[in-house]
Write an enzyme that holds these catalytic residues in place. Structure first.
Site, PDB file in Angstrom:
ATOM      1  CG  ASP A  21     -31.067   2.498  31.522  1.00 31.61           C
ATOM      2  OD1 ASP A  21     -32.159   1.992  31.841  1.00 31.61           O
ATOM      3  OD2 ASP A  21     -30.968   3.628  31.010  1.00 31.61           O
ATOM      4  CG  HIS A  26     -34.064   1.515  27.519  1.00 31.06           C
ATOM      5  ND1 HIS A  26     -34.298   2.606  26.718  1.00 31.06           N
ATOM      6  CD2 HIS A  26     -33.841   2.004  28.768  1.00 31.06           C
ATOM      7  CE1 HIS A  26     -34.225   3.707  27.456  1.00 31.06           C
ATOM      8  NE2 HIS A  26     -33.955   3.374  28.696  1.00 31.06           N
ATOM      9  CB  ILE A  41     -36.392   4.349  22.782  1.00 26.41           C
ATOM     10  CG1 ILE A  41     -36.554   4.378  24.312  1.00 26.41           C
ATOM     11  CG2 ILE A  41     -37.739   4.582  22.099  1.00 26.41           C
ATOM     12  CD1 ILE A  41     -36.963   5.741  24.846  1.00 26.41           C
ATOM     13  N   GLY A  44     -30.869   7.010  26.524  1.00 24.67           N
ATOM     14  CA  GLY A  44     -30.316   8.335  26.232  1.00 24.67           C
ATOM     15  C   GLY A  44     -28.836   8.418  26.554  1.00 24.67           C
TER      16      GLY A  44
END
Lengths: 110, 150
Positions: A21, A26, A41, A44
């Site tokens: 990912d 990110h 960030i 998740g």
């Protein structure tokens, strides 16, 4: 149950390599800011994995039957998370007491 | 994104699970679990192989989800896509050497407006992952949100 979990500043990159990912929010501060965040960030699913491992401890992974989360707010590098558990439900909060995961539920195999 | 594509199914993605990837993923999710990290320990269990953490599904199924993210007909702008909710229901454990087949489907989609009047698309994707013995290892429900006018 309340244990503090520090999010290492490099974790989004490390998790990106582990999971694949590499969404730019990110790993690229500028893209993340253009998308409305303070900076990059954490994925998740990385937060979800950390929480799942927190519940799993050193037990056989087969004990977890189901896990469900709502990602309420972003998790940033250097955040410090804590988990509040009430029976099979949980929330995850950051150092500002914002819920970053809400409506968490976990079910274990008997 | 084009929510009229709800119902679309994508090709099966096949993923072979390796020990090093289990260890890498376990460390990236701050695991200390010996079933996923300790090769000597697992030799003492009936499995004899490293076992993936439950959410390792994020690795083998995420690669199947790439079909959705990369679908030009669906037209997601990935930097504006947020992961809103996630459910995983687990079946058989996943061990090093397993071959996992994952298929994904666009299950549902709808649009809402936020308090500022900006449009937000919600897309529900389901995934089904099976091992080489055709046993379910994980069913996933992924809720993705695309914001506009960011």
């Amino acid at each position: 149950m309340s244990k503090k979990i520090k999010i290492n500043e490099y974790l989004p990159f490390y998790y990106g390599g582990a999971s694949g990912d590499f969404n730019q929010i990110h790993i690229d501060d500028n893209i993340a800011k253009k998308s409305g965040f303070k900076g990059i960030i954490l994925q998740g699913l990385c937060t979800m994995g950390i929480i799942s491992n927190y519940f799993l401890e050193d037990k056989n992974p087969k004990v977890i039957k189901k896990i469900k989360v709502r990602f309420s707010k972003p998790v940033y590098p250097n955040d410090e998370l804590r988990i509040e558990v009430n029976q099979n439900k949980f929330t995850v909060l950051n150092q500002f007491d914002d819920e970053v995961i809400s409506k968490g539920e976990i079910t274990f195999n008997e | 994104m084009d929510l009229s594509l709800v119902g679309k199914k994508y090709p099966i993605f096949i993923y072979e699970v390796g020990s090093e990837k289990i260890i890498e993923y376990a460390k990236a999710t701050l695991s200390k679990n010996p079933y996923s990290l300790n090769r000597i320990f697992v030799e003492t269990t009936r499995y004899k192989k490293l076992i993936a953490p439950p959410t390792f599904v994020a690795t083998y199924a995420f690669k199947a989800l790439r079909y959705v993210f990369d679908d030009k007909d669906l037209g997601m702008y990935v930097p504006n896509v947020m992961h809103a909710e996630q459910t995983f229901e687990f079946g058989e454990i996943v061990k090093s050497g397993d071959v996992i087949s994952t298929k994904v489907e666009l299950k549902n989609g709808f649009t809402k407006e936020n308090k500022n009047g900006n449009k937000i698309d919600f897309l529900v994707v389901i995934s089904e992952s099976k091992n080489q013995r055709k046993q379910i290892v994980c069913n996933g429900r992924w809720v993705l949100v695309e914001k506009y006018n960011v």
